[in-house]
Design a protein around this motif. Structure first.
Motif, PDB file in Angstrom:
ATOM      1  N   PRO A   1      84.479  30.290  33.705  1.00 53.31           N
ATOM      2  CA  PRO A   1      85.165  29.006  33.481  1.00 53.31           C
ATOM      3  C   PRO A   1      86.686  29.125  33.399  1.00 53.31           C
ATOM      4  O   PRO A   1      87.401  28.201  33.785  1.00 53.31           O
ATOM      5  CB  PRO A   1      84.567  28.507  32.167  1.00 53.31           C
ATOM      6  CG  PRO A   1      83.219  29.145  32.102  1.00 53.31           C
ATOM      7  CD  PRO A   1      83.385  30.496  32.730  1.00 53.31           C
ATOM      8  N   GLU A   2      87.192  30.251  32.913  1.00 52.43           N
ATOM      9  CA  GLU A   2      88.638  30.447  32.815  1.00 52.43           C
ATOM     10  C   GLU A   2      89.183  31.295  33.950  1.00 52.43           C
ATOM     11  O   GLU A   2      90.330  31.754  33.886  1.00 52.43           O
ATOM     12  CB  GLU A   2      88.974  31.100  31.462  1.00 52.43           C
ATOM     13  CG  GLU A   2      88.503  30.307  30.253  1.00 52.43           C
ATOM     14  CD  GLU A   2      89.049  28.888  30.238  1.00 52.43           C
ATOM     15  OE1 GLU A   2      90.238  28.712  30.580  1.00 52.43           O
ATOM     16  OE2 GLU A   2      88.288  27.958  29.903  1.00 52.43           O
ATOM     17  N   GLY A   3      88.374  31.505  34.995  1.00 50.42           N
ATOM     18  CA  GLY A   3      88.791  32.370  36.084  1.00 50.42           C
ATOM     19  C   GLY A   3      89.693  31.689  37.094  1.00 50.42           C
ATOM     20  O   GLY A   3      90.118  30.533  36.927  1.00 50.42           O
ATOM     21  N   LEU A   4      89.991  32.424  38.161  1.00 53.18           N
ATOM     22  CA  LEU A   4      90.825  31.922  39.250  1.00 53.18           C
ATOM     23  C   LEU A   4      90.049  30.844  40.003  1.00 53.18           C
ATOM     24  O   LEU A   4      88.990  31.112  40.557  1.00 53.18           O
ATOM     25  CB  LEU A   4      91.172  33.087  40.187  1.00 53.18           C
ATOM     26  CG  LEU A   4      91.983  32.776  41.437  1.00 53.18           C
ATOM     27  CD1 LEU A   4      93.382  32.279  41.076  1.00 53.18           C
ATOM     28  CD2 LEU A   4      92.070  34.016  42.333  1.00 53.18           C
ATOM     29  N   PRO A   5      90.551  29.613  40.046  1.00 59.82           N
ATOM     30  CA  PRO A   5      89.785  28.546  40.693  1.00 59.82           C
ATOM     31  C   PRO A   5      89.736  28.730  42.213  1.00 59.82           C
ATOM     32  O   PRO A   5      90.752  29.022  42.855  1.00 59.82           O
ATOM     33  CB  PRO A   5      90.557  27.272  40.333  1.00 59.82           C
ATOM     34  CG  PRO A   5      91.426  27.641  39.184  1.00 59.82           C
ATOM     35  CD  PRO A   5      91.763  29.084  39.397  1.00 59.82           C
ATOM     36  N   VAL A   6      88.543  28.577  42.767  1.00 56.46           N
ATOM     37  CA  VAL A   6      88.355  28.598  44.213  1.00 56.46           C
ATOM     38  C   VAL A   6      87.396  27.476  44.574  1.00 56.46           C
ATOM     39  O   VAL A   6      86.430  27.218  43.854  1.00 56.46           O
ATOM     40  CB  VAL A   6      87.818  29.957  44.707  1.00 56.46           C
ATOM     41  CG1 VAL A   6      86.450  30.285  44.105  1.00 56.46           C
ATOM     42  CG2 VAL A   6      87.749  30.010  46.232  1.00 56.46           C
TER      43      VAL A   6
ATOM     44  N   ILE B   1      84.205  29.132  40.409  1.00 55.92           N
ATOM     45  CA  ILE B   1      83.749  28.763  41.747  1.00 55.92           C
ATOM     46  C   ILE B   1      83.330  27.293  41.765  1.00 55.92           C
ATOM     47  O   ILE B   1      82.408  26.893  41.049  1.00 55.92           O
ATOM     48  CB  ILE B   1      82.572  29.661  42.168  1.00 55.92           C
ATOM     49  CG1 ILE B   1      82.934  31.140  42.022  1.00 55.92           C
ATOM     50  CG2 ILE B   1      82.144  29.335  43.599  1.00 55.92           C
ATOM     51  CD1 ILE B   1      81.725  32.064  41.929  1.00 55.92           C
ATOM     52  N   VAL B   2      83.993  26.515  42.584  1.00 55.49           N
ATOM     53  CA  VAL B   2      83.672  25.097  42.741  1.00 55.49           C
ATOM     54  C   VAL B   2      83.044  24.905  44.117  1.00 55.49           C
ATOM     55  O   VAL B   2      83.620  25.294  45.131  1.00 55.49           O
ATOM     56  CB  VAL B   2      84.939  24.222  42.631  1.00 55.49           C
ATOM     57  CG1 VAL B   2      84.596  22.748  42.835  1.00 55.49           C
ATOM     58  CG2 VAL B   2      85.629  24.439  41.290  1.00 55.49           C
TER      59      VAL B   2
ATOM     60  N   GLU C   1      91.094  16.223  46.373  1.00 55.75           N
ATOM     61  CA  GLU C   1      92.089  15.990  45.328  1.00 55.75           C
ATOM     62  C   GLU C   1      91.445  15.365  44.085  1.00 55.75           C
ATOM     63  O   GLU C   1      91.790  15.723  42.955  1.00 55.75           O
ATOM     64  CB  GLU C   1      93.191  15.065  45.853  1.00 55.75           C
ATOM     65  CG  GLU C   1      94.392  15.782  46.418  1.00 55.75           C
ATOM     66  CD  GLU C   1      95.096  16.630  45.374  1.00 55.75           C
ATOM     67  OE1 GLU C   1      96.020  16.141  44.695  1.00 55.75           O
ATOM     68  OE2 GLU C   1      94.712  17.807  45.231  1.00 55.75           O
ATOM     69  N   LYS C   2      90.510  14.457  44.282  1.00 53.53           N
ATOM     70  CA  LYS C   2      89.840  13.830  43.148  1.00 53.53           C
ATOM     71  C   LYS C   2      89.016  14.852  42.373  1.00 53.53           C
ATOM     72  O   LYS C   2      88.984  14.843  41.138  1.00 53.53           O
ATOM     73  CB  LYS C   2      88.962  12.669  43.612  1.00 53.53           C
ATOM     74  CG  LYS C   2      88.375  11.870  42.466  1.00 53.53           C
ATOM     75  CD  LYS C   2      87.949  10.476  42.886  1.00 53.53           C
ATOM     76  CE  LYS C   2      87.527   9.652  41.668  1.00 53.53           C
ATOM     77  NZ  LYS C   2      87.197   8.254  42.035  1.00 53.53           N
TER      78      LYS C   2
ATOM     79  N   HIS D   1      89.650  15.871  38.562  1.00 52.89           N
ATOM     80  CA  HIS D   1      88.529  15.679  37.640  1.00 52.89           C
ATOM     81  C   HIS D   1      88.231  16.953  36.856  1.00 52.89           C
ATOM     82  O   HIS D   1      87.882  16.890  35.663  1.00 52.89           O
ATOM     83  CB  HIS D   1      87.293  15.232  38.425  1.00 52.89           C
ATOM     84  CG  HIS D   1      86.079  15.018  37.579  1.00 52.89           C
ATOM     85  ND1 HIS D   1      85.917  13.902  36.774  1.00 52.89           N
ATOM     86  CD2 HIS D   1      84.963  15.780  37.401  1.00 52.89           C
ATOM     87  CE1 HIS D   1      84.760  13.989  36.145  1.00 52.89           C
ATOM     88  NE2 HIS D   1      84.162  15.114  36.503  1.00 52.89           N
ATOM     89  N   LEU D   2      88.382  18.098  37.511  1.00 49.83           N
ATOM     90  CA  LEU D   2      88.070  19.373  36.865  1.00 49.83           C
ATOM     91  C   LEU D   2      89.269  19.969  36.128  1.00 49.83           C
ATOM     92  O   LEU D   2      89.149  21.030  35.514  1.00 49.83           O
ATOM     93  CB  LEU D   2      87.554  20.374  37.901  1.00 49.83           C
ATOM     94  CG  LEU D   2      86.265  19.975  38.630  1.00 49.83           C
ATOM     95  CD1 LEU D   2      85.872  21.049  39.640  1.00 49.83           C
ATOM     96  CD2 LEU D   2      85.122  19.731  37.646  1.00 49.83           C
ATOM     97  N   GLY D   3      90.399  19.297  36.183  1.00 44.18           N
ATOM     98  CA  GLY D   3      91.575  19.773  35.470  1.00 44.18           C
ATOM     99  C   GLY D   3      92.162  21.047  36.046  1.00 44.18           C
ATOM    100  O   GLY D   3      92.715  21.885  35.310  1.00 44.18           O
ATOM    101  N   ILE D   4      92.091  21.206  37.353  1.00 43.52           N
ATOM    102  CA  ILE D   4      92.606  22.394  38.028  1.00 43.52           C
ATOM    103  C   ILE D   4      93.997  22.084  38.577  1.00 43.52           C
ATOM    104  O   ILE D   4      94.190  21.086  39.267  1.00 43.52           O
ATOM    105  CB  ILE D   4      91.659  22.828  39.164  1.00 43.52           C
ATOM    106  CG1 ILE D   4      90.317  23.311  38.576  1.00 43.52           C
ATOM    107  CG2 ILE D   4      92.291  23.908  40.030  1.00 43.52           C
ATOM    108  CD1 ILE D   4      89.248  23.550  39.627  1.00 43.52           C
ATOM    109  N   GLU D   5      94.952  22.932  38.268  1.00 47.03           N
ATOM    110  CA  GLU D   5      96.322  22.737  38.743  1.00 47.03           C
ATOM    111  C   GLU D   5      96.464  23.197  40.189  1.00 47.03           C
ATOM    112  O   GLU D   5      97.031  22.486  41.034  1.00 47.03           O
ATOM    113  CB  GLU D   5      97.296  23.502  37.846  1.00 47.03           C
ATOM    114  CG  GLU D   5      98.762  23.286  38.177  1.00 47.03           C
ATOM    115  CD  GLU D   5      99.252  21.882  37.900  1.00 47.03           C
ATOM    116  OE1 GLU D   5     100.268  21.477  38.505  1.00 47.03           O
ATOM    117  OE2 GLU D   5      98.618  21.170  37.076  1.00 47.03           O
TER     118      GLU D   5
END
Length: 323
Positions: A32-37, A63-64, A93-94, A98-102
């Motif tokens: 959950p706190e990892g590098l977003p992909v 992972i999304v 973008e939505k 929604h997931l709070g990813i910068e």
């Protein structure tokens, strides 16, 4: 060879309402706190599955995955209404908001590479890097090669099955002929056309014949979404200006990228990746010598896992010699 990571289950699932009538299926797995992909699937119309999460180290990545409009677990199924490239870019973008990813890494194959490039060029400030596979620029020559004449000379036996639903008099313009049936009221003709369209792609996606891939592409529900949505996009020049993706590469040329492409990709020939690489000075091109188009082929999977590990080490400032 770098193996795919073991199957994991999502730790969160979301249903996200976007422009009516669409609702998107989104899930998150890994750290959950990892590098977003974000995993951007192919098609358009393909959808995600358990394999989609296995290209990323789950101890490093958040992972999304999501199913684009009209396919997979998103609803309504196979819908063409309000379904364009601009809509899909806005959906991403939505999801990010929604997931709070910068910022996030983009991972896309085939049509997923197309959409990744379109999104990155629209929102470069939101992208950390890109890992792309089986580049599909969707140029007129790319559509001509696979859906009208080109790959037909390599797979004449499979080609006969592909064109079977179309009367001889209409075969000079196959995409419009399929579109007429895929959007018509005759449901039997629609499904016949959908299976022929999708199975053609499944049969040609791998260097070595893979019955599992063909069976997956031939599944009636998947075939209907793939064929209808792909044909819809191709009839409308993927809702982008001709040459736009290469023209606008200057907007993202500073971003790091890895391009993975099979030498014998018959769905999206290698010149797609070559032309992109030449416009992208900060990219690395990995040509897999014994592979076609599919992400699950051993050489492709190996290169993709290496690429995501490399991207994580670079962005997280980890030691570069750790595999």
């Amino acid at each position: 060879m770098q193996a795919l990571y073991p199957e994991i289950k999502p730790y969160a699932r979301h249903t996200l309402a976007v422009e009516a009538p669409h609702e998107l299926y989104v899930d998150e797995s890994g750290m959950p706190e990892g590098l977003p992909v974000v995993f951007i699937h192919g098609g358009p119309g393909g959808g995600c599955d358990a394999l989609s999460r296995r290209f990323f180290d789950p101890t490093l990545y958040r992972i999304v995955t999501f199913d684009q409009r009209g396919c997979g677990r998103s609803t309504p199924h196979a819908s063409l209404e309000n379904n364009t490239t601009a809509h899909l870019v806005a959906d991403m973008e939505k999801i990010r908001e929604h997931l709070g990813i910068e910022q996030w890494v983009l991972f896309g194959g085939s049509w997923g590479s197309t959409l990744a490039l379109a999104y990155a060029q629209a929102h470069p400030e939101r992208v950390l890097g890109l890992v792309l596979r089986g580049i599909f620029l969707c140029r007129p020559q790319d559509l001509q090669w696979f859906y009208q004449e080109g790959a037909s000379h390599v797979f004449p036996d499979y080609w006969e099955d592909y064109i079977a639903p179309i009367p001889a008099a209409e075969r000079g313009e196959l995409i419009p002929a399929f579109y007429k049936r895929l959007t018509g009221d005759d449901q039997i003709a629609q499904m016949h056309a959908a299976k022929a369209w999708s199975v053609w792609e499944g049969r040609t996606a791998t260097l070595r014949p893979n019955p599992n891939v063909v069976e997956r592409f031939g599944d009636p529900r998947r075939a209907l979404a793939m064929a209808r949505i792909e044909c819809h996009y191709f009839m409308h020049q993927i809702f982008l200006e001709e040459g736009q993706l290469l023209r606008d590469m200057h907007k993202i040329s500073h971003l790091p990228g890895v391009i993975v492409h099979g030498r014998y990709d018959m769905v999206c020939p290698l010149d797609n990746a070559w032309d992109l690489h030449k416009r992208w000075p900060n990219s690395e091109l990995v040509i897999v010598r014994d592979a076609g188009h599919a992400a699950g082929e051993p050489g492709i999977a190996d290169a993709l896992v290496r690429a995501t590990n490399q991207m994580a080490r670079r962005l997280l400032d980890l030691p570069q010699n750790v595999e």
